[in-house]
Design a protein around this motif. Structure first.
Motif, PDB file in Angstrom:
ATOM      1  N   TYR A  29       0.821  -1.217   0.000  1.00  0.00           N
ATOM      2  CA  TYR A  29       0.000   0.000   0.000  1.00  0.00           C
ATOM      3  C   TYR A  29       0.850   1.260   0.000  1.00  0.00           C
ATOM      4  CZ  TYR A  29      -3.012  -3.752   1.495  1.00  0.00           C
ATOM      5  OH  TYR A  29      -3.662  -4.958   1.579  1.00  0.00           O
ATOM      6  N   GLY A  30       2.099   1.126  -0.448  1.00  0.00           N
ATOM      7  CA  GLY A  30       3.006   2.260  -0.478  1.00  0.00           C
ATOM      8  C   GLY A  30       4.185   2.052   0.454  1.00  0.00           C
ATOM      9  N   GLN A  31       5.132   2.954   0.375  1.00  0.00           N
ATOM     10  CA  GLN A  31       6.365   2.859   1.141  1.00  0.00           C
ATOM     11  C   GLN A  31       6.086   2.689   2.636  1.00  0.00           C
ATOM     12  OE1 GLN A  31       9.045   6.087   0.391  1.00  0.00           O
ATOM     13  NE2 GLN A  31      10.676   5.190   1.609  1.00  0.00           N
ATOM     14  N   ASN A  32       6.776   1.745   3.260  1.00  0.00           N
ATOM     15  CA  ASN A  32       6.702   1.459   4.697  1.00  0.00           C
ATOM     16  C   ASN A  32       5.318   0.975   5.155  1.00  0.00           C
ATOM     17  OD1 ASN A  32       9.423   2.247   5.063  1.00  0.00           O
ATOM     18  ND2 ASN A  32       8.789   4.387   5.134  1.00  0.00           N
ATOM     19  N   SER A  33       4.543   0.392   4.246  1.00  0.00           N
ATOM     20  CA  SER A  33       3.221  -0.118   4.649  1.00  0.00           C
ATOM     21  C   SER A  33       3.282  -1.535   5.189  1.00  0.00           C
ATOM     22  CB  SER A  33       2.236  -0.035   3.475  1.00  0.00           C
ATOM     23  OG  SER A  33       2.628  -0.868   2.405  1.00  0.00           O
ATOM     24  N   GLY A  34       4.479  -2.093   5.263  1.00  0.00           N
ATOM     25  CA  GLY A  34       4.632  -3.424   5.841  1.00  0.00           C
ATOM     26  C   GLY A  34       4.534  -4.521   4.803  1.00  0.00           C
ATOM     27  N   GLU A  35       4.776  -5.742   5.260  1.00  0.00           N
ATOM     28  CA  GLU A  35       4.733  -6.899   4.367  1.00  0.00           C
ATOM     29  C   GLU A  35       3.470  -7.698   4.630  1.00  0.00           C
ATOM     30  OE1 GLU A  35       7.815 -10.282   2.677  1.00  0.00           O
ATOM     31  OE2 GLU A  35       8.437  -8.918   4.263  1.00  0.00           O
ATOM     32  N   VAL A  36       2.891  -8.245   3.560  1.00  0.00           N
ATOM     33  CA  VAL A  36       1.700  -9.072   3.680  1.00  0.00           C
ATOM     34  C   VAL A  36       1.913 -10.366   2.915  1.00  0.00           C
ATOM     35  CG1 VAL A  36       0.141  -7.093   3.889  1.00  0.00           C
ATOM     36  CG2 VAL A  36       0.514  -8.130   1.641  1.00  0.00           C
ATOM     37  N   VAL A  37       1.110 -11.364   3.279  1.00  0.00           N
ATOM     38  CA  VAL A  37       0.998 -12.576   2.475  1.00  0.00           C
ATOM     39  C   VAL A  37      -0.306 -12.438   1.716  1.00  0.00           C
ATOM     40  CG1 VAL A  37       0.706 -15.070   2.524  1.00  0.00           C
ATOM     41  CG2 VAL A  37       2.347 -13.987   4.065  1.00  0.00           C
ATOM     42  N   PRO A  50      -7.162 -11.903 -10.075  1.00  0.00           N
ATOM     43  CA  PRO A  50      -7.830 -12.995  -9.359  1.00  0.00           C
ATOM     44  C   PRO A  50      -9.298 -12.652  -9.086  1.00  0.00           C
ATOM     45  CG  PRO A  50      -6.445 -11.750  -7.864  1.00  0.00           C
ATOM     46  CD  PRO A  50      -6.195 -11.202  -9.238  1.00  0.00           C
ATOM     47  N   ASP A  51     -10.085 -13.707  -8.866  1.00  0.00           N
ATOM     48  CA  ASP A  51     -11.497 -13.507  -8.534  1.00  0.00           C
ATOM     49  C   ASP A  51     -11.664 -13.098  -7.068  1.00  0.00           C
ATOM     50  OD1 ASP A  51     -13.109 -14.414 -11.036  1.00  0.00           O
ATOM     51  OD2 ASP A  51     -11.472 -15.857 -10.819  1.00  0.00           O
ATOM     52  N   TRP A  52     -10.787 -13.593  -6.198  1.00  0.00           N
ATOM     53  CA  TRP A  52     -10.791 -13.222  -4.777  1.00  0.00           C
ATOM     54  C   TRP A  52      -9.354 -13.144  -4.308  1.00  0.00           C
ATOM     55  CZ3 TRP A  52     -13.712 -17.584  -6.271  1.00  0.00           C
ATOM     56  CH2 TRP A  52     -15.088 -17.368  -6.319  1.00  0.00           C
ATOM     57  N   LYS A  53      -9.114 -12.243  -3.365  1.00  0.00           N
ATOM     58  CA  LYS A  53      -7.796 -12.223  -2.739  1.00  0.00           C
ATOM     59  C   LYS A  53      -7.909 -11.602  -1.355  1.00  0.00           C
ATOM     60  CE  LYS A  53      -6.139  -7.944  -4.820  1.00  0.00           C
ATOM     61  NZ  LYS A  53      -5.136  -7.340  -5.674  1.00  0.00           N
ATOM     62  N   VAL A  54      -6.959 -11.983  -0.536  1.00  0.00           N
ATOM     63  CA  VAL A  54      -6.872 -11.429   0.811  1.00  0.00           C
ATOM     64  C   VAL A  54      -5.400 -11.143   1.096  1.00  0.00           C
ATOM     65  CG1 VAL A  54      -6.745 -13.706   1.919  1.00  0.00           C
ATOM     66  CG2 VAL A  54      -7.512 -11.759   3.236  1.00  0.00           C
TER      67      VAL A  54
END
Length: 75
Positions: A29-37, A50-54
């Motif tokens: 979500y932009g610089q320094n927004s953290g890491e997600v899976v 994709p049809d769905w994502k989280v």
């Protein structure tokens, strides 16, 4: 800058042309927004999106894995 690394593609059990993808995304979500899976479901591999994502924040990953393991036991 958003960086992503595909971890795994899994065939979608209910659809011969579908798949589930799991990827790590840095700063989604932009610089320094953290890491997600990112877990995404594609009903067709040829789709652009994709049809769905989280997106699961890295800090919540252990708790989500635990909940998924509990859900699997309940099946």
């Amino acid at each position: 800058m958003k960086e992503s690394k595909l971890i795994k593609e899994i065939p979608l059990a209910s659809n011969d042309d579908g798949m589930i993808t799991v990827a790590n995304i840095k700063d989604p979500y932009g610089q320094n927004s953290g890491e997600v899976v990112s877990v995404a479901v594609w009903l067709s591999k040829s789709s652009e999106e994709p049809d769905w994502k989280v997106h699961i924040p890295a800090e919540n990953l252990d708790a989500v894995i635990e909940a998924l393991q509990e859900a699997k036991k309940a099946l």
